[in-house]
Design a protein around this motif. Structure first.
Motif, PDB file in Angstrom:
ATOM      1  N   ALA A 213       1.013  -1.633   0.280  1.00 47.76           N
ATOM      2  CA  ALA A 213       0.096  -0.235   0.414  1.00 47.76           C
ATOM      3  C   ALA A 213       0.580   1.079  -0.108  1.00 47.76           C
ATOM      4  CB  ALA A 213      -1.310   0.081   0.946  1.00 47.76           C
ATOM      5  N   ALA A 214       2.057   0.911   0.242  1.00 49.85           N
ATOM      6  CA  ALA A 214       2.707   2.604   0.611  1.00 49.85           C
ATOM      7  C   ALA A 214       4.149   1.810   0.317  1.00 49.85           C
ATOM      8  CB  ALA A 214       2.637   3.442   1.860  1.00 49.85           C
ATOM      9  N   PRO A 215       5.093   1.776  -0.604  1.00 55.19           N
ATOM     10  CA  PRO A 215       6.091   0.957  -1.432  1.00 55.19           C
ATOM     11  C   PRO A 215       7.639   2.120  -0.512  1.00 55.19           C
ATOM     12  CG  PRO A 215       5.188   1.311  -2.918  1.00 55.19           C
ATOM     13  CD  PRO A 215       3.743   1.516  -1.467  1.00 55.19           C
ATOM     14  N   HIS A 216       7.033   3.621  -0.218  1.00 51.14           N
ATOM     15  CA  HIS A 216       8.154   4.714   0.049  1.00 51.14           C
ATOM     16  C   HIS A 216       8.465   4.836   1.241  1.00 51.14           C
ATOM     17  CE1 HIS A 216       3.981   5.902   0.708  1.00 51.14           C
ATOM     18  NE2 HIS A 216       4.625   7.284   1.858  1.00 51.14           N
ATOM     19  N   LEU A 217       7.354   3.858   1.809  1.00 48.79           N
ATOM     20  CA  LEU A 217       7.816   3.236   3.756  1.00 48.79           C
ATOM     21  C   LEU A 217       8.590   2.540   3.870  1.00 48.79           C
ATOM     22  CD1 LEU A 217       4.158   5.057   4.843  1.00 48.79           C
ATOM     23  CD2 LEU A 217       6.557   6.206   4.501  1.00 48.79           C
ATOM     24  N   ARG A 265       5.844   8.067   9.390  1.00 47.61           N
ATOM     25  CA  ARG A 265       6.333   7.622  10.442  1.00 47.61           C
ATOM     26  C   ARG A 265       5.735   6.909  12.084  1.00 47.61           C
ATOM     27  NH1 ARG A 265       9.081  10.620   6.986  1.00 47.61           N
ATOM     28  NH2 ARG A 265      10.929  10.452   6.994  1.00 47.61           N
ATOM     29  N   ILE A 266       4.544   7.377  12.149  1.00 47.73           N
ATOM     30  CA  ILE A 266       3.173   7.331  12.773  1.00 47.73           C
ATOM     31  C   ILE A 266       2.950   5.913  12.173  1.00 47.73           C
ATOM     32  CG2 ILE A 266       1.648   7.089  14.376  1.00 47.73           C
ATOM     33  CD1 ILE A 266       4.273   8.578  15.266  1.00 47.73           C
ATOM     34  N   MET A 267       2.616   6.027  10.701  1.00 48.04           N
ATOM     35  CA  MET A 267       2.059   5.083  10.242  1.00 48.04           C
ATOM     36  C   MET A 267       2.335   3.194  10.522  1.00 48.04           C
ATOM     37  SD  MET A 267      -0.599   3.271   8.993  1.00 48.04           S
ATOM     38  CE  MET A 267      -1.308   4.961   8.549  1.00 48.04           C
ATOM     39  N   PRO A 268       3.889   2.665  10.380  1.00 44.96           N
ATOM     40  CA  PRO A 268       4.555   1.361  11.071  1.00 44.96           C
ATOM     41  C   PRO A 268       4.191   1.293  12.079  1.00 44.96           C
ATOM     42  CG  PRO A 268       6.133   2.713   9.754  1.00 44.96           C
ATOM     43  CD  PRO A 268       5.556   3.517   9.941  1.00 44.96           C
ATOM     44  N   LEU A 269       4.383   2.275  13.029  1.00 46.35           N
ATOM     45  CA  LEU A 269       3.453   2.211  14.365  1.00 46.35           C
ATOM     46  C   LEU A 269       2.434   1.035  14.452  1.00 46.35           C
ATOM     47  CD1 LEU A 269       5.903   4.609  16.416  1.00 46.35           C
ATOM     48  CD2 LEU A 269       6.203   2.526  15.771  1.00 46.35           C
ATOM     49  N   ALA A 270       1.902   2.069  13.520  1.00 42.15           N
ATOM     50  CA  ALA A 270      -0.220   1.898  13.586  1.00 42.15           C
ATOM     51  C   ALA A 270      -0.118   0.608  13.138  1.00 42.15           C
ATOM     52  CB  ALA A 270      -0.858   2.859  12.932  1.00 42.15           C
ATOM     53  N   VAL A 271       0.616   0.045  12.271  1.00 42.13           N
ATOM     54  CA  VAL A 271       0.615  -1.282  11.605  1.00 42.13           C
ATOM     55  C   VAL A 271       0.623  -2.107  12.160  1.00 42.13           C
ATOM     56  CG1 VAL A 271       0.966  -2.458   9.110  1.00 42.13           C
ATOM     57  CG2 VAL A 271       0.695  -0.159   9.144  1.00 42.13           C
ATOM     58  N   ASN A 272       1.482  -2.435  12.812  1.00 44.11           N
ATOM     59  CA  ASN A 272       2.302  -3.784  14.193  1.00 44.11           C
ATOM     60  C   ASN A 272       1.307  -3.471  14.673  1.00 44.11           C
ATOM     61  OD1 ASN A 272       4.354  -5.234  14.947  1.00 44.11           O
ATOM     62  ND2 ASN A 272       3.988  -3.436  16.883  1.00 44.11           N
ATOM     63  N   PHE A 273       0.968  -2.413  15.872  1.00 40.53           N
ATOM     64  CA  PHE A 273      -0.173  -2.211  16.864  1.00 40.53           C
ATOM     65  C   PHE A 273      -1.070  -3.109  16.535  1.00 40.53           C
ATOM     66  CE2 PHE A 273       3.265   0.710  18.986  1.00 40.53           C
ATOM     67  CZ  PHE A 273       3.615  -0.685  19.929  1.00 40.53           C
ATOM     68  N   VAL A 294      -6.663   8.185   9.323  1.00 48.47           N
ATOM     69  CA  VAL A 294      -5.424   7.494   9.126  1.00 48.47           C
ATOM     70  C   VAL A 294      -5.458   6.480   8.921  1.00 48.47           C
ATOM     71  CG1 VAL A 294      -3.068   7.753   8.501  1.00 48.47           C
ATOM     72  CG2 VAL A 294      -4.265   9.721  10.031  1.00 48.47           C
ATOM     73  N   THR A 295      -5.071   5.784   7.327  1.00 49.95           N
ATOM     74  CA  THR A 295      -5.199   4.160   6.967  1.00 49.95           C
ATOM     75  C   THR A 295      -3.963   4.241   5.870  1.00 49.95           C
ATOM     76  OG1 THR A 295      -6.391   4.762   5.109  1.00 49.95           O
ATOM     77  CG2 THR A 295      -7.668   4.568   7.684  1.00 49.95           C
ATOM     78  N   LEU A 296      -3.523   3.175   5.665  1.00 48.58           N
ATOM     79  CA  LEU A 296      -2.853   3.253   4.573  1.00 48.58           C
ATOM     80  C   LEU A 296      -3.387   3.735   2.986  1.00 48.58           C
ATOM     81  CD1 LEU A 296      -1.466  -0.438   5.649  1.00 48.58           C
ATOM     82  CD2 LEU A 296       0.147   1.829   4.714  1.00 48.58           C
ATOM     83  N   GLU A 297      -4.725   3.620   2.443  1.00 44.96           N
ATOM     84  CA  GLU A 297      -5.152   3.899   1.800  1.00 44.96           C
ATOM     85  C   GLU A 297      -5.586   5.438   1.286  1.00 44.96           C
ATOM     86  OE1 GLU A 297      -6.466   1.537   3.650  1.00 44.96           O
ATOM     87  OE2 GLU A 297      -5.743  -0.365   2.123  1.00 44.96           O
ATOM     88  N   ASN A 298      -5.121   6.546   2.024  1.00 43.36           N
ATOM     89  CA  ASN A 298      -5.533   7.454   2.464  1.00 43.36           C
ATOM     90  C   ASN A 298      -4.077   8.676   2.767  1.00 43.36           C
ATOM     91  OD1 ASN A 298      -5.190   6.971   5.176  1.00 43.36           O
ATOM     92  ND2 ASN A 298      -7.814   8.703   5.488  1.00 43.36           N
ATOM     93  N   LEU A 299      -3.389   7.275   3.287  1.00 45.51           N
ATOM     94  CA  LEU A 299      -2.393   8.235   4.331  1.00 45.51           C
ATOM     95  C   LEU A 299      -1.910   8.762   3.044  1.00 45.51           C
ATOM     96  CD1 LEU A 299       0.122   9.028   6.024  1.00 45.51           C
ATOM     97  CD2 LEU A 299       1.033   6.434   4.874  1.00 45.51           C
ATOM     98  N   GLN A 300      -1.501   9.237   1.826  1.00 46.45           N
ATOM     99  CA  GLN A 300      -0.423   9.526   0.882  1.00 46.45           C
ATOM    100  C   GLN A 300      -0.690  11.210   1.126  1.00 46.45           C
ATOM    101  OE1 GLN A 300      -0.005   8.169  -3.140  1.00 46.45           O
ATOM    102  NE2 GLN A 300       1.689   9.024  -3.863  1.00 46.45           N
ATOM    103  N   ASN A 301      -0.452  12.108   0.627  1.00 45.25           N
ATOM    104  CA  ASN A 301      -1.119  13.486   0.668  1.00 45.25           C
ATOM    105  C   ASN A 301      -1.989  13.534   2.421  1.00 45.25           C
ATOM    106  OD1 ASN A 301       0.065  15.748   0.041  1.00 45.25           O
ATOM    107  ND2 ASN A 301      -1.441  15.846  -2.001  1.00 45.25           N
ATOM    108  N   PHE A 302      -2.151  12.801   3.013  1.00 49.49           N
ATOM    109  CA  PHE A 302      -3.113  13.277   4.144  1.00 49.49           C
ATOM    110  C   PHE A 302      -3.494  14.972   4.320  1.00 49.49           C
ATOM    111  CE2 PHE A 302      -5.075  13.716   8.008  1.00 49.49           C
ATOM    112  CZ  PHE A 302      -6.527  12.818   8.301  1.00 49.49           C
ATOM    113  N   VAL A 303      -2.268  15.125   5.018  1.00 49.80           N
ATOM    114  CA  VAL A 303      -2.524  16.277   4.978  1.00 49.80           C
ATOM    115  C   VAL A 303      -2.953  18.019   3.997  1.00 49.80           C
ATOM    116  CG1 VAL A 303      -1.579  18.618   6.077  1.00 49.80           C
ATOM    117  CG2 VAL A 303      -0.475  16.367   6.670  1.00 49.80           C
ATOM    118  N   ASN A 304      -2.958  17.340   3.155  1.00 52.44           N
ATOM    119  CA  ASN A 304      -2.947  18.437   2.016  1.00 52.44           C
ATOM    120  C   ASN A 304      -4.515  17.668   1.101  1.00 52.44           C
ATOM    121  OD1 ASN A 304      -0.589  20.421   2.170  1.00 52.44           O
ATOM    122  ND2 ASN A 304       0.015  18.602   0.876  1.00 52.44           N
TER     123      ASN A 304
END
Length: 439
Positions: A213-217, A265-273, A294-304
């Motif tokens: 879902a987010a290969p850049h991470l 940087r928070i997303m990997p912790l969420a995926v693990n926990f 925030v999910t893997l699907e909407n993470l990219q550019n979420f803030v904008n």
């Protein structure tokens, strides 16, 4: 000079010429310790296999680093004149136990000395077995280039997985060794079936989700997994939440993309926990604003993009700090509106300007008997007020908070960032279980 863990200084404070120096490492332990030096690029990757310097490869290709073993003292000689810092910006000195039956907890002491070329010790960094638990490897110190100057840092960061984990952490590959036995007259035993540990399986599941879902991470996820493993958190189940400072002083950090990097940087912790790989998110200024999960699907550019993007988050009110309103909203959500049996790990981002100290203290004290841990992170600001006093705040059932600060999200290496994020959480988990706050 006596260095302590986490301390960083410019090399020129020790050596004016700042080109050649030696680094001595001496262990006192009832088993053998292997010492190595990794040459790292600005992208936090091993420059090449030739730049892992150790007993079996004692010299880098251009003679930048040379290794010697002299009467149980490990000696690295550095010549910074030969280094192009744009390509090779860090050298990390690491130690690993040579026998997997032992761990760093069993060492008696280790002393690292930064020395003048003539051998005179200029700075010393010491550790002992109390600094570790079951780690098989440890990053001791590093020499790195930043802001046009070489610097040194005392690290003391352990890894459960030994040398293999270290090499993989720096982007290298480890070839699995195979042995070919000579022909035997006796029958060979039946081959044993390979098994995958639950820890390795969990890491694979997390990486597979991120890669899909987010290969850049993927790279930062690997670093998060090392820190999670080191802190025995890989198999912990928890809910994750993020609180974002939306005051006016944060405007440039939203514009530059620094806030989005925090989410990444928070997303990997969420995926693990959390099995659903998502985390709740709030922004705050005058008022508390509940953003989308925030999910893997909407993470990219979420803030904008979420709720029209950050320039349109008008429901947060006037852009001044009001931490109590969002603290109360988070407590209410996890204890009354959407409770569960899982502990909650909250990352709270602020650039300072904290003023409501009495209200903040009261909310955190009152919430100390709830299954919520608060990790406050100061980024690029000042006047953090009560957040800097959390470790000494009395009147709580358990210590439910931690705080650290950094200049910006890029100023701290990701491996170090995850260690800082997870430093106090396992201690709180243990204490909260002892007090029956969580099961």
């Amino acid at each position: 000079m006596q260095l302590i863990t986490g301390q960083k200084i410019a090399l020129q404070q020790l050596i004016q010429a700042e080109t050649q120096f030696k680094l001595r490492v001496q262990f006192s332990a009832p088993f053998d310790i292997d010492i190595s030096c990794f040459g790292i690029t600005p992208n936090d990757q091993l420059f090449s296999d030739d730049y892992m310097t150790f007993y079996n490869q004692p010299l880098t290709p251009k003679g930048e680093v040379q290794y010697q073993l002299q009467d149980s003292v490990h000696l690295f000689s550095f010549d910074l004149n030969k280094i192009d810092a744009k390509q090779l910006s860090r050298f990390v000195i690491c130690a690993t136990v040579s026998n997997e039956q032992f761990s760093m907890q069993q060492i008696k002491s280790v002393q690292i000395e930064f020395c003048h070329p003539n051998g005179q010790a200029l700075a010393t960094y010491q550790l002992d077995g109390l600094s570790f638990s079951q780690e098989k490897a440890v990053m001791l110190t590093e020499v790195y280039y930043k802001s046009d100057a070489w610097r040194i840092a005392a690290i003391g960061q352990g890894f459960n997985g030994g040398l293999k984990s270290l090499v993989q952490h720096f982007g290298g590959e480890v070839e699995e060794s195979t042995s070919h036995s000579t022909t035997q007259t006796t029958a060979s035993p039946a081959p044993t079936q390979a098994t995958v540990s639950s820890i390795d399986l969990k890491k694979k599941v997390v990486l597979d989700k991120i890669e899909k879902a987010a290969p850049h991470l993927v790279d930062i996820t690997k670093k998060s997994l090392i820190s999670l493993e080191k802190n025995n958190l890989l198999e912990v189940k928890a809910r994750v939440a993020l609180v974002l400072d939306y005051s006016g002083s944060m405007h440039q950090q939203y514009i530059k993309g620094d806030v989005q990097k925090v989410l990444d940087r928070i997303m990997p912790l969420a995926v693990n926990f959390d099995d659903d790989g998502s985390f709740e998110c709030w922004a705050f200024a005058e008022k508390s604003l509940r953003l989308s999960d925030v999910t893997l699907e909407n993470l990219q550019n979420f803030v904008n993009t979420d709720q029209g993007g950050h320039p349109k988050w008008k429901n947060a009110g006037a852009r001044y700090n009001n931490e109590p309103v969002v603290l109360e909203a988070v407590v209410k959500y996890f204890t009354k509106e959407n409770p569960s049996n899982l502990p909650v790990y909250v990352v709270f981002i602020s650039d300072g300007g904290v003023s409501e100290s009495k209200k903040i203290k009261k909310i955190l004290k009152d919430a100390s008997d709830q299954p919520i841990f608060w990790q406050f992170v100061g980024i690029g600001g000042k006047n953090y007020g009560v957040l800097e006093q959390l470790d000494t705040m009395d009147g709580r059932v358990v210590d439910n908070c931690n705080f650290f600060e950094m200049a910006d999200i890029q100023s701290m290496p990701e491996a170090q960032l995850y260690d800082a994020l997870l430093q106090e959480f396992p201690l709180w988990l243990k204490e909260a279980k002892n007090k029956n706050i969580i099961r």
